[in-house]
Design an enzyme around this catalytic site. Structure first.
Site, PDB file in Angstrom:
ATOM      1  N   GLU A   1       0.829  -1.213   0.000  1.00 41.98           N
ATOM      2  CA  GLU A   1       0.000   0.000   0.000  1.00 41.98           C
ATOM      3  C   GLU A   1       0.865   1.266   0.000  1.00 41.98           C
ATOM      4  O   GLU A   1       0.555   2.226  -0.698  1.00 41.98           O
ATOM      5  CB  GLU A   1      -0.937  -0.027   1.208  1.00 41.98           C
ATOM      6  CG  GLU A   1      -1.654   1.278   1.516  1.00 41.98           C
ATOM      7  CD  GLU A   1      -2.710   1.675   0.496  1.00 41.98           C
ATOM      8  OE1 GLU A   1      -3.106   0.800  -0.315  1.00 41.98           O
ATOM      9  OE2 GLU A   1      -3.121   2.845   0.500  1.00 41.98           O
TER      10      GLU A   1
ATOM     11  N   SER B   1       8.528  11.852 -13.266  1.00 38.63           N
ATOM     12  CA  SER B   1       9.262  11.444 -14.469  1.00 38.63           C
ATOM     13  C   SER B   1       8.683  12.082 -15.727  1.00 38.63           C
ATOM     14  O   SER B   1       9.341  12.082 -16.766  1.00 38.63           O
ATOM     15  CB  SER B   1       9.232   9.923 -14.636  1.00 38.63           C
ATOM     16  OG  SER B   1       9.675   9.313 -13.452  1.00 38.63           O
TER      17      SER B   1
ATOM     18  N   THR C   1      15.208   2.324  -5.670  1.00 37.57           N
ATOM     19  CA  THR C   1      14.766   3.689  -5.350  1.00 37.57           C
ATOM     20  C   THR C   1      15.891   4.669  -5.653  1.00 37.57           C
ATOM     21  O   THR C   1      15.663   5.743  -6.222  1.00 37.57           O
ATOM     22  CB  THR C   1      14.348   3.784  -3.875  1.00 37.57           C
ATOM     23  OG1 THR C   1      13.474   2.693  -3.592  1.00 37.57           O
ATOM     24  CG2 THR C   1      13.626   5.077  -3.586  1.00 37.57           C
TER      25      THR C   1
ATOM     26  N   ARG D   1       4.691   7.887  19.394  1.00 38.99           N
ATOM     27  CA  ARG D   1       3.640   8.485  18.575  1.00 38.99           C
ATOM     28  C   ARG D   1       2.276   8.196  19.187  1.00 38.99           C
ATOM     29  O   ARG D   1       2.170   7.425  20.132  1.00 38.99           O
ATOM     30  CB  ARG D   1       3.719   7.939  17.147  1.00 38.99           C
ATOM     31  CG  ARG D   1       3.477   6.454  17.053  1.00 38.99           C
ATOM     32  CD  ARG D   1       3.818   5.942  15.682  1.00 38.99           C
ATOM     33  NE  ARG D   1       2.779   6.290  14.740  1.00 38.99           N
ATOM     34  CZ  ARG D   1       2.387   5.492  13.735  1.00 38.99           C
ATOM     35  NH1 ARG D   1       2.967   4.319  13.575  1.00 38.99           N
ATOM     36  NH2 ARG D   1       1.449   5.872  12.922  1.00 38.99           N
TER      37      ARG D   1
HETATM   38  C1  HEM Z   1      -1.316  14.280   2.245  1.00 39.11           C
HETATM   39  C2  HEM Z   1      -0.948  14.533   3.408  1.00 39.11           C
HETATM   40  C3  HEM Z   1      -0.883  13.599   4.583  1.00 39.11           C
HETATM   41  C4  HEM Z   1      -0.897  12.228   4.635  1.00 39.11           C
HETATM   42  C5  HEM Z   1      -0.987  11.245   3.484  1.00 39.11           C
HETATM   43  C6  HEM Z   1      -0.800  11.870   6.024  1.00 39.11           C
HETATM   44  C7  HEM Z   1      -0.788  10.553   6.499  1.00 39.11           C
HETATM   45  C8  HEM Z   1      -0.714  10.216   7.831  1.00 39.11           C
HETATM   46  C9  HEM Z   1      -0.765   8.885   8.356  1.00 39.11           C
HETATM   47  C10 HEM Z   1      -0.903   7.605   7.539  1.00 39.11           C
HETATM   48  C11 HEM Z   1      -0.677   8.965   9.716  1.00 39.11           C
HETATM   49  C12 HEM Z   1      -0.700   7.823  10.694  1.00 39.11           C
HETATM   50  C13 HEM Z   1      -1.927   7.929  11.513  1.00 39.11           C
HETATM   51  C14 HEM Z   1      -1.783   7.105  12.761  1.00 39.11           C
HETATM   52  O1  HEM Z   1      -0.801   7.300  13.494  1.00 39.11           O
HETATM   53  O2  HEM Z   1      -2.647   6.280  13.007  1.00 39.11           O
HETATM   54  C15 HEM Z   1      -0.513  10.346  10.053  1.00 39.11           C
HETATM   55  C16 HEM Z   1      -0.317  10.810  11.323  1.00 39.11           C
HETATM   56  C17 HEM Z   1      -0.130  12.118  11.657  1.00 39.11           C
HETATM   57  N1  HEM Z   1      -0.256  13.212  10.799  1.00 39.11           N
HETATM   58 FE1  HEM Z   1      -0.475  13.102   8.794  1.00 39.11          FE
HETATM   59  N2  HEM Z   1      -0.709  12.998   6.779  1.00 39.11           N
HETATM   60  C18 HEM Z   1      -0.765  14.076   5.937  1.00 39.11           C
HETATM   61  C19 HEM Z   1      -0.712  15.404   6.280  1.00 39.11           C
HETATM   62  C20 HEM Z   1      -0.516  15.871   7.553  1.00 39.11           C
HETATM   63  C21 HEM Z   1      -0.440  17.256   7.912  1.00 39.11           C
HETATM   64  C22 HEM Z   1      -0.568  18.400   6.946  1.00 39.11           C
HETATM   65  C23 HEM Z   1      -0.254  17.296   9.262  1.00 39.11           C
HETATM   66  C24 HEM Z   1      -0.126  18.460  10.182  1.00 39.11           C
HETATM   67  C25 HEM Z   1      -0.887  19.477  10.092  1.00 39.11           C
HETATM   68  C26 HEM Z   1      -0.210  15.960   9.741  1.00 39.11           C
HETATM   69  C27 HEM Z   1      -0.025  15.630  11.064  1.00 39.11           C
HETATM   70  C28 HEM Z   1      -0.007  14.355  11.538  1.00 39.11           C
HETATM   71  C29 HEM Z   1       0.302  13.991  12.890  1.00 39.11           C
HETATM   72  C30 HEM Z   1       0.635  14.940  14.022  1.00 39.11           C
HETATM   73  C31 HEM Z   1       0.239  12.604  12.965  1.00 39.11           C
HETATM   74  C32 HEM Z   1       0.622  11.740  14.132  1.00 39.11           C
HETATM   75  C33 HEM Z   1      -0.417  11.322  15.042  1.00 39.11           C
HETATM   76  C34 HEM Z   1       0.221  10.423  16.072  1.00 39.11           C
HETATM   77  O3  HEM Z   1       0.787   9.379  15.699  1.00 39.11           O
HETATM   78  O4  HEM Z   1       0.166  10.756  17.241  1.00 39.11           O
HETATM   79  N3  HEM Z   1      -0.366  15.115   8.675  1.00 39.11           N
HETATM   80  N4  HEM Z   1      -0.560  11.100   8.889  1.00 39.11           N
END
Ligand code: HEM
Ligand code: CU
Ligand code: CU
Lengths: 530, 370
Positions: free
Chosen positions: A260, A273, A333, A455
């Protein structure tokens, strides 16, 4: 082959109007547009959740939300960003661009295309309904992280877990159908003379991604079905008390989960690319090694899943195998990165917004790749695992990787979609704010992670305060900068300097031979590729 | 009004706490054990290799961005393939990877060798506390976070070890190979002390192994690393390494305390003593879910204030606490709390928050119910 397709197209080459145009659409461009808007809306929904998370983490202590709600936010943020933002955006881009790039009139299976899209609002409606109910005080939304480890999500899951399970099923069906459609289109509808090794790299990366999707989405469906059985039908797949195995859950989940993550990056590799050669005015360096590297990454992605599970107590032989296999992924990569740099080398470069995002992608994705290499070293991973170091890593590859690739692609192709040039000044402003703030947001996470911050915690000890405050400032700048992007897209849709059919001086490929905006049915007579 | 003073208080404390601690850390700790040192060394090695590769690749890119731009009159060259160079940049990374894999393998093999350990401690994760069982020593206890709610909610200045302090530390002797066995009573947790370089999942139905040998006396702090529900962030691990003599003395004092608790279960308590003890037990073992004010969380954890159980049949009340409610997060506390503690907490719940039943439950009643 193409004769048949032309025939079926004869009797509906008018453009339907009103809401029916969208509801019943079988047109690859309209469906692509819907996918892209869906993804954009979800980007703001998931982004708002991230801002709630970051606001709570601005200072140590609990200020704004309860720990229980914090867990719902991280869970929904992760699920929405992965399944509601990145994946639909890629499918939207494939819908728009694959037929145009291979010289086809439309996708091979247009009705199925409609269905794949319209399942998504249902899927996310279910998921978001669970949050609405939670806000109204009726139980909790999913709160076990986007990785939904058993038994936290089974025996201990809230009742909304069933909403989550059906939502994942719908997303899975949608992705599988989308992937089948893309494969069918690429295999059957290429213009005469376009052999596989002449396909644009974006088409290649999507072709391989589609196979990954077909291989692993059923595994995800399997794992959530097993959860459903455990929760309601008395089975004990993952329940140790009934003879089941919680670690089995993780194996099955990551057998889906690691491919994934490549599903979420390969199409962006393809976009980069396409863009780098255009703005370097030079052919892509090492076309065939690019294709082989993508294929090797896809193959390796199936045999590395347990690098997410080094701390579960695997036998040491298993740890060694998964460590070595994961290290190997660095080679293909690396080849990709070297090829992009060589494409730029001795080119004649200009730096319009798509190129700026592409260059930032190469820098920042590579940083995410470096931390990935560090994470795969099992003895060091015992320290990194489940800390903010991992959060930093996956945001470098997902946000400054996958999402930057998507933004680059939107700026690159939007003149072709709308017939208008976007506002370059606003595009550059969006780029610089985004590129700088994402580093202010995600780079300090490396430090707190190494210093020992786990986390998924709503509160942390005092030594992590400075860098968390910094990340939160970056987060808000990042979030609000995306409004500029939204404004720029809307503005371009409404008007602007008319785009030529070639749009970019250095552009090459069939999509640039069509007028801008591209006609409703792309190539009604197949072009010939020499 | 209350909300306004609260907000003002939070802002004030945020300012103070912002000024009073600047001890941040940028890198992984080398720690005190051979594992943490091994992890640190390999982390630094791989990081520096990445930095060097980064300088080469990013350097080439930046050079190209500066030199090969159209604005400077650069004309695009025509090359787009070179088999030799492509083979070279496939083989060199491969060799670098081998150079990393060898030391990584060595460190890993050393870590997984739990043979020749001199003592064993079984560590069990519970939502949201740790239980330590000194195998063969007849010593076992729970370890709960001791940071007060007032600090978490910003009503009080946060202490130095905010969220990293517990009521009962795990104690080990220095310079002994201590085998740790990890398991869980409910969901998956992960026991982690960065300075030991040990992070192991504690999984229901599994027993995972690791070991530590700590060379210096001291207090080492860590946390649960695997998301385990609501209070995952409030599940610290604190280990105190003591000299051999101090360790033996500590074992004796633990046994003496256990004997005392057993004796107190035999006697008849006054209601005031039960209420005092009950409040303590309630705060550490129950308040996380049922809340300190007894009101619970709507639709997640039932309130006990005015609840039919707390005001109704005593036998049923005791039974729920001893045996839990299966299929919910209300665990069986029978094995975790002794008769006196259960009697105290039942008495407390039946008389606190306006539940004025006047009932007094004695340890003997609990013993009879088991
Ligand atoms: C396209 C953009 C983004 C993707 C694909 C993405 C994806 C993810 C994923 C897969 C997680 C794991 C969730 C979990 O721990 O269960 C995560 C956690 C998190 N994301 Fe994002 N994220 C994006 C943008 C952002 C942005 C813009 C922010 C901040 C404003 C952000 C802040 C966080 C934080 C703080 C966590 C951690 C939560 C924790 O583990 O305590 N993310 N994100
Ligand atoms: Cu992975
Ligand atoms: Cu835990």
């Amino acid at each position: 082959m193409s004769a048949v397709i032309e025939e079926t197209h004869e009797h509906h080459d008018h453009k339907p109007t009103g809401i029916g145009r969208w509801l019943f659409s079988t047109n690859h461009k309209d469906i692509g547009t819907m996918y892209l808007w869906f993804s954009f809306i979800m980007f703001f929904v998931g982004g708002s959740m991230a801002l709630v998370i970051r606001a709570e983490l601005f200072q140590p202590g609990l200020q704004l939300i309860e720990p229980e709600f914090f867990n719902q936010m991280t869970t929904l943020h992760g699920l929405i960003m992965v399944f509601g933002v990145i994946m639909p955006a890629f499918v939207g881009l494939a819908n728009w661009m694959v037929p145009m790039m291979i010289g086809a009139p439309d996708m091979a299976l247009p009705r199925m295309n409609n269905w794949s899209f319209w399942l998504l609002p249902g899927a996310f409606g279910l998921l978001i309904a669970s949050l609405v109910m939670s806000l109204m005080g009726m139980g909790s939304a999913p709160n076990f992280g986007w990785t939904f480890y058993a038994p936290l999500s089974t025996t201990y899951g809230p009742s909304s877990t069933d909403f989550f399970i059906f939502s994942v099923h719908l997303m899975g069906i949608s992705s599988i159908m989308g992937a089948i459609n893309i494969i069918a289109t690429i295999m059957n509808m290429r213009a005469p003379g376009m052999t596989y090794m002449k396909m644009p790299i974006f088409v290649w990366t999507w072709f391989i991604t589609a196979y990954l999707l077909i291989a692993v989405m059923p595994v995800l469906a399997g794992v959530v079905t097993m959860m459903l059985m455990d929760r309601h039908f008395g089975t004990s797949f993952f329940n140790a008390a009934g003879g089941g195995d919680p670690v089995l859950f993780q194996h099955v989940f990551w057998f889906f989960g690691h491919p994934e993550v490549y599903i979420m990056i390969l199409p962006s590799f393809g976009i980069i690319s396409q863009i780098v050669p255009t703005f370097a005015r030079k052919k892509i360096f090492g076309y065939s090694s690019m294709v082989y590297a993508t294929a090797s990454i896809a193959f390796l992605s199936f045999i590395v899943w347990a690098h997410h599970m080094f701390t579960t107590g695997m036998p040491v032989a298993g740890e060694l195998f998964f460590m070595y296999a994961t290290m190997l992924i660095a080679i293909p990569t690396g080849v990709k990165v070297f090829n992009w740099v060589s494409t730029m080398w001795k080119g004649s470069m200009t730096f319009e917004t798509p190129m700026l995002f592409a260059i930032a992608f190469i820098f920042l994705f590579t940083i995410g790749g470096f931390t990935g290499l560090m994470l795969c070293i099992a003895p060091a991973d015992f320290q990194y695992h489940d800390t903010y170091f991992v959060v930093a890593h996956f945001h470098y590859v997902l946000v400054t990787g996958a999402a930057f690739g998507i933004m680059a692609g939107v700026y690159y192709w939007i003149p072709k979609w709308t017939g208008n040039m976007y506002d370059e000044k606003l595009g550059k402003l969006h780029f610089w704010l985004t590129a700088i703030s994402s580093n202010v947001l995600f780079f300090p996470m490396h430090f707190v992670g190494l210093a020992g911050m786990p986390r998924r915690i709503p509160d942390y000890s005092l030594q992590f305060a400075e860098f968390n405050a910094m990340a939160t400032v970056g987060a808000f700048v990042f979030g609000f900068s995306q409004l500029i992007f939204l404004y720029n897209v809307l503005k371009t849709q409404r008007g602007g300097v008319k785009a030529t059919s070639k749009v970019w001086e250095g552009a090459e490929g069939l999509e640039w031979t069509l007028p801008s905006p591209a006609p409703f049915h792309s190539f009604t007579t197949p072009p010939t590729v020499k | 009004m209350r909300a306004a003073t609260r907000v003002a208080g939070i802002l004030g404390l945020m300012l103070i706490s912002g000024l009073s601690h600047a001890a941040y850390q940028l890198n992984m700790t080398p720690g005190v054990t051979s594992f943490s040192q091994g992890a640190y060394d390999i982390h630094m090695m791989v990081m520096w290799i990445c930095v060097v590769i980064g300088i080469v690749v990013f350097g080439a890119m930046i050079y190209s961005i500066v030199k090969h731009r159209k604005a400077k009159g650069a004309v695009a060259a025509d090359f787009h393939e070179n088999t030799t160079i492509e083979v070279v940049w496939t083989i060199i990374p491969f060799l670098i990877l081998i150079a990393m894999a060898i030391p990584a393998t060595r460190v890993l093999l050393a870590m997984e060798d739990t043979s020749n350990s001199e003592m064993s401690i079984k560590v069990t994760g519970y939502q949201w506390k740790w239980h330590y069982d000194y195998l063969g020593e007849d010593v076992s206890f729970f370890s709960n976070m001791s940071t007060p709610m007032e600090q978490i909610e910003g009503m009080e200045q946060k202490g130095e070890n905010y969220l990293l302090e517990v009521d009962n530390k795990m104690v080990i002797p220095v310079n002994k190979k201590v085998r740790l066995l990890f398991t869980s009573n409910d969901v998956i947790h992960a026991w982690w002390v960065p300075e030991f370089g040990v992070k192991k999942d504690s999984i229901p139905g599994y027993i995972n192994e690791s070991w530590i040998e700590v060379p210096e006396p001291g207090i080492y702090r860590g946390k649960c690393a695997e998301l385990c529900g609501q209070y995952h962030g409030f599940m610290p691990v604190v280990v105190e390494a003591k000299s051999e003599e101090d360790y033996v003395a500590w074992l004796d004092s633990q046994r003496a305390m256990a004997a005392e608790a057993a004796a107190s279960a035999e006697k008849t308590w006054t209601q005031a003593d039960l209420m005092n003890q009950g409040e303590k037990v309630y705060k550490t073992a129950c308040a996380a879910c049922h809340q300190a004010n007894g009101e619970g969380l709507p639709n997640v954890f039932p309130g006990l204030k005015g609840s039919a159980v707390a005001l109704g049949d005593i036998a049923k009340h005791i039974d729920i606490i001893i045996n839990g409610v299966s299929g919910t997060s209300m665990q069986a506390f029978g094995a975790q709390l002794n008769d006196a503690d259960i009697a105290a907490v039942v008495t407390y719940e039946r008389n606190a928050w306006g539940n004025d039943t006047g009932d007094v439950v004695q340890p003997a009643d609990v013993k009879a119910a088991r």
